[in-house]
Design an enzyme around this catalytic site. Structure first.
Site, PDB file in Angstrom:
ATOM      1  N   LYS A  79       0.615  -1.353  -0.057  1.00 55.88           N
ATOM      2  CA  LYS A  79      -0.069  -0.017   0.118  1.00 55.88           C
ATOM      3  C   LYS A  79       0.938   1.114  -0.007  1.00 55.88           C
ATOM      4  O   LYS A  79       1.928   1.226   0.723  1.00 55.88           O
ATOM      5  CB  LYS A  79      -0.888   0.074   1.189  1.00 55.88           C
ATOM      6  CG  LYS A  79      -2.217   0.636   1.106  1.00 55.88           C
ATOM      7  CD  LYS A  79      -3.157   0.031   0.360  1.00 55.88           C
ATOM      8  CE  LYS A  79      -4.612   0.252   0.327  1.00 55.88           C
ATOM      9  NZ  LYS A  79      -5.482  -0.585  -0.418  1.00 55.88           N
ATOM     10  N   GLY A 175     -22.473   4.496  -2.644  1.00 59.68           N
ATOM     11  CA  GLY A 175     -21.160   4.883  -3.592  1.00 59.68           C
ATOM     12  C   GLY A 175     -21.116   3.889  -4.803  1.00 59.68           C
ATOM     13  O   GLY A 175     -22.101   3.073  -5.250  1.00 59.68           O
ATOM     14  N   VAL A 177     -19.794   1.054  -5.160  1.00 63.65           N
ATOM     15  CA  VAL A 177     -19.956  -0.355  -4.798  1.00 63.65           C
ATOM     16  C   VAL A 177     -21.638  -0.545  -4.400  1.00 63.65           C
ATOM     17  O   VAL A 177     -22.284  -1.367  -4.800  1.00 63.65           O
ATOM     18  CB  VAL A 177     -19.079  -1.072  -3.925  1.00 63.65           C
ATOM     19  CG1 VAL A 177     -19.494  -2.429  -3.682  1.00 63.65           C
ATOM     20  CG2 VAL A 177     -17.688  -0.896  -4.487  1.00 63.65           C
TER      21      VAL A 177
HETATM   22  P1  NAI Z   1     -17.357   5.423  -2.293  1.00 65.64           P
HETATM   23  O1  NAI Z   1     -16.727   6.604  -1.988  1.00 65.64           O
HETATM   24  O2  NAI Z   1     -17.791   5.471  -3.930  1.00 65.64           O
HETATM   25  O3  NAI Z   1     -18.894   5.310  -1.741  1.00 65.64           O
HETATM   26  C1  NAI Z   1     -19.150   5.438  -0.209  1.00 65.64           C
HETATM   27  C2  NAI Z   1     -20.403   5.845   0.076  1.00 65.64           C
HETATM   28  O4  NAI Z   1     -20.621   5.773   1.413  1.00 65.64           O
HETATM   29  C3  NAI Z   1     -20.559   7.719  -0.306  1.00 65.64           C
HETATM   30  O5  NAI Z   1     -21.883   7.659  -0.862  1.00 65.64           O
HETATM   31  C4  NAI Z   1     -20.791   8.043   1.049  1.00 65.64           C
HETATM   32  O6  NAI Z   1     -21.642   9.179   0.990  1.00 65.64           O
HETATM   33  C5  NAI Z   1     -21.414   6.885   1.891  1.00 65.64           C
HETATM   34  N1  NAI Z   1     -21.346   7.157   3.502  1.00 65.64           N
HETATM   35  C6  NAI Z   1     -20.015   7.501   4.018  1.00 65.64           C
HETATM   36  N2  NAI Z   1     -20.421   7.431   5.188  1.00 65.64           N
HETATM   37  C7  NAI Z   1     -21.421   6.946   5.558  1.00 65.64           C
HETATM   38  C8  NAI Z   1     -22.165   6.633   6.691  1.00 65.64           C
HETATM   39  N3  NAI Z   1     -21.745   6.863   7.837  1.00 65.64           N
HETATM   40  N4  NAI Z   1     -23.535   6.108   6.422  1.00 65.64           N
HETATM   41  C9  NAI Z   1     -23.886   6.020   5.165  1.00 65.64           C
HETATM   42  N5  NAI Z   1     -23.458   6.284   4.047  1.00 65.64           N
HETATM   43  C10 NAI Z   1     -21.974   6.792   4.189  1.00 65.64           C
HETATM   44  O7  NAI Z   1     -16.819   3.976  -2.144  1.00 65.64           O
HETATM   45  P2  NAI Z   1     -16.905   2.686  -2.708  1.00 65.64           P
HETATM   46  O8  NAI Z   1     -15.914   2.713  -3.902  1.00 65.64           O
HETATM   47  O9  NAI Z   1     -18.534   2.310  -3.172  1.00 65.64           O
HETATM   48  O10 NAI Z   1     -16.608   1.669  -1.591  1.00 65.64           O
HETATM   49  C11 NAI Z   1     -17.212   1.384  -0.677  1.00 65.64           C
HETATM   50  C12 NAI Z   1     -16.620   0.598   0.480  1.00 65.64           C
HETATM   51  O11 NAI Z   1     -15.741  -0.730  -0.017  1.00 65.64           O
HETATM   52  C13 NAI Z   1     -15.262   1.367   0.981  1.00 65.64           C
HETATM   53  O12 NAI Z   1     -15.116   0.974   2.444  1.00 65.64           O
HETATM   54  C14 NAI Z   1     -14.117   0.846   0.289  1.00 65.64           C
HETATM   55  O13 NAI Z   1     -12.800   0.840   0.874  1.00 65.64           O
HETATM   56  C15 NAI Z   1     -14.451  -0.581  -0.019  1.00 65.64           C
HETATM   57  N6  NAI Z   1     -13.954  -1.434  -1.139  1.00 65.64           N
HETATM   58  C16 NAI Z   1     -14.150  -0.695  -2.349  1.00 65.64           C
HETATM   59  C17 NAI Z   1     -13.497  -1.296  -3.445  1.00 65.64           C
HETATM   60  C18 NAI Z   1     -13.941  -0.794  -4.936  1.00 65.64           C
HETATM   61  O14 NAI Z   1     -13.637  -1.620  -5.655  1.00 65.64           O
HETATM   62  N7  NAI Z   1     -14.374   0.490  -4.876  1.00 65.64           N
HETATM   63  C19 NAI Z   1     -12.963  -2.455  -3.488  1.00 65.64           C
HETATM   64  C20 NAI Z   1     -12.549  -2.978  -1.860  1.00 65.64           C
HETATM   65  C21 NAI Z   1     -13.067  -2.345  -1.027  1.00 65.64           C
END
Ligand code: NAI
Length: 349
Positions: A79, A175, A177
């Site tokens: 990382k 988000g 995912v």
């Molecule tokens: P993203 O940043 O696109 O979406 C995260 C969403 O969560 C945002 O819409 C945000 O407003 C919302 N959010 C933040 N705090 C919140 C809360 N307390 N309550 C409700 N909603 C809240 O992130 P993404 O890419 O969708 O990833 C989601 C999770 O999955 C992260 O933890 C990331 O580390 C993990 N992840 C993602 C991968 C990927 O391919 N994008 C791969 C492996 C893990």
């Protein structure tokens, strides 16, 4: 993590990247490459102090080693954590990281993580080809969502349902995912309740999918089958544990458990927990195999997450130990099959 713990965790390489003119401080951690080259994205985040950034890099790199080993990927964990600051010259910082990755000559293949956007990866790609570029590899959230969905089907089976049909799932975070996961769940006949801090986004998804909505602060007051954390990590902690009204926790977020003890606490309470580093490996499987084999993997490689989650949950019940421990053992068994020799690519003559 203190120095003694560091030695116990067997990191191969820890490096500081610093460029005062660019206001840049970054930490690189390469954990264990005995299975193959290291994979792990670049995280850009604000930290209270540099030590917290280093600790994050170490923890995330080790998790990538486990993620590779558990998913059967011939690779290891690394990382980069770039300390965000108002004075940061973002373009220069990402180019400097690109120079570093290039020097590694294939020992480390990098990509996106929290805070790193397409334009940042383009800067990295100006200096190295050892980077996953969205324009070449596609949106990695898609294989992540597909893998989480496969894992949820296995969880549903273990809760006495027919996969996710009729299963009530709380999707926390809409988000990249979470939104795709909600679509897949609705399409397969699940009952879905969603929440996100972004009200406009919630409204869009409610209109698009006809799902139920809950305010973020009220999420844990809902009785449901599964809580799928797809926002932040560290959400299973002493306080949230007291309020849980779900039968299982299975989502995309990294480091869902605030501490290992919370995995044991879930197990004692009979709440199934699908280990995050197994559930969310879809992006890694897609990105790593695309790099190693020169083509995107067959969908079955991502779908296999379902069978893996299922067998971990079954072994957990059979052996009376928390699923997180079963998953870690699975990964460490894979690692132990190989001698502890770091991966260094052959240099072209
Ligand atoms: P993203 O940043 O696109 O979406 C995260 C969403 O969560 C945002 O819409 C945000 O407003 C919302 N959010 C933040 N705090 C919140 C809360 N307390 N309550 C409700 N909603 C809240 O992130 P993404 O890419 O969708 O990833 C989601 C999770 O999955 C992260 O933890 C990331 O580390 C993990 N992840 C993602 C991968 C990927 O391919 N994008 C791969 C492996 C893990």
């Amino acid at each position: 993590m203190d120095i003694g713990e560091l030695a116990a965790h067997d990191f191969e390489q820890i490096q500081i990247l610093r460029d005062d003119a660019a206001g840049m401080l970054a930490f690189v951690a390469v954990h264990d490459t005995r299975l193959g080259p290291a994979f792990g994205g670049i995280r850009r985040w604000r930290y209270r102090h540099p030590g917290a950034a280093l600790a994050d890099a170490l923890r995330l790199a080790e998790a990538m080693t486990l993620k590779c080993a558990a998913a059967g990927i011939p690779g290891g964990g690394a990382k980069v954590v770039l300390v965000d600051a108002p004075s940061l010259d973002r373009g220069a910082a990402y180019r400097r990281i690109g120079d570093f990755v290039e020097q590694m000559n294939g020992r480390y293949f990098t990509g996106p993580d929290v805070g790193t956007e397409t334009q940042d990866l383009e800067e990295v790609a100006r200096r190295t080809s050892f980077v996953a570029r969205p324009d070449e590899i596609g949106n990695l959230a898609e294989p992540t969502a597909v893998g989480v969905f496969a894992g949820l089907r296995a969880v549903g089976d273990r809760l006495g349902c027919d996969g996710v049909r009729g299963l009530h799932v709380l999707v926390q975070g809409l988000g990249a995912v979470g939104r795709r996961l909600a679509q897949l769940l609705v399409g397969a006949g699940a009952r879905v309740t969603v929440c996100d801090l972004d009200r406009d986004l919630v409204e869009q998804v409610r209109t698009e999918l006809g799902v139920e909505v809950v305010e973020p602060g009220l999420l844990l007051s809902i009785t449901a089958d599964v809580w799928a954390p797809c926002a932040l990590g560290g959400v299973v902690h002493d306080l949230s544990l007291e309020h849980l009204k779900v039968r299982a926790i299975a989502g995309a977020a990294n480091n869902v458990l605030a501490a290992p003890a919370h995995g044991a606490a879930l197990f004692q309470r009979g709440i199934l927990y699908a280990p995050d580093f197994v559930m969310n490996a879809g992006a890694l499987i897609h990105g790593a195999l695309n790099h190693l084999e020169g083509a995107p993997p067959e969908p079955a490689r991502i779908e296999a997450i379902g069978a893996r989650v299922g067998s971990i949950l079954d072994a957990s019940i059979a052996e009376g130990i928390a699923p997180e421990l079963v998953a870690q053992r699975l990964a460490r068994d894979e690692l132990d099959k190989r001698p502890r020799e770091p991966y260094f690519p052959a240099r072209p003559r």
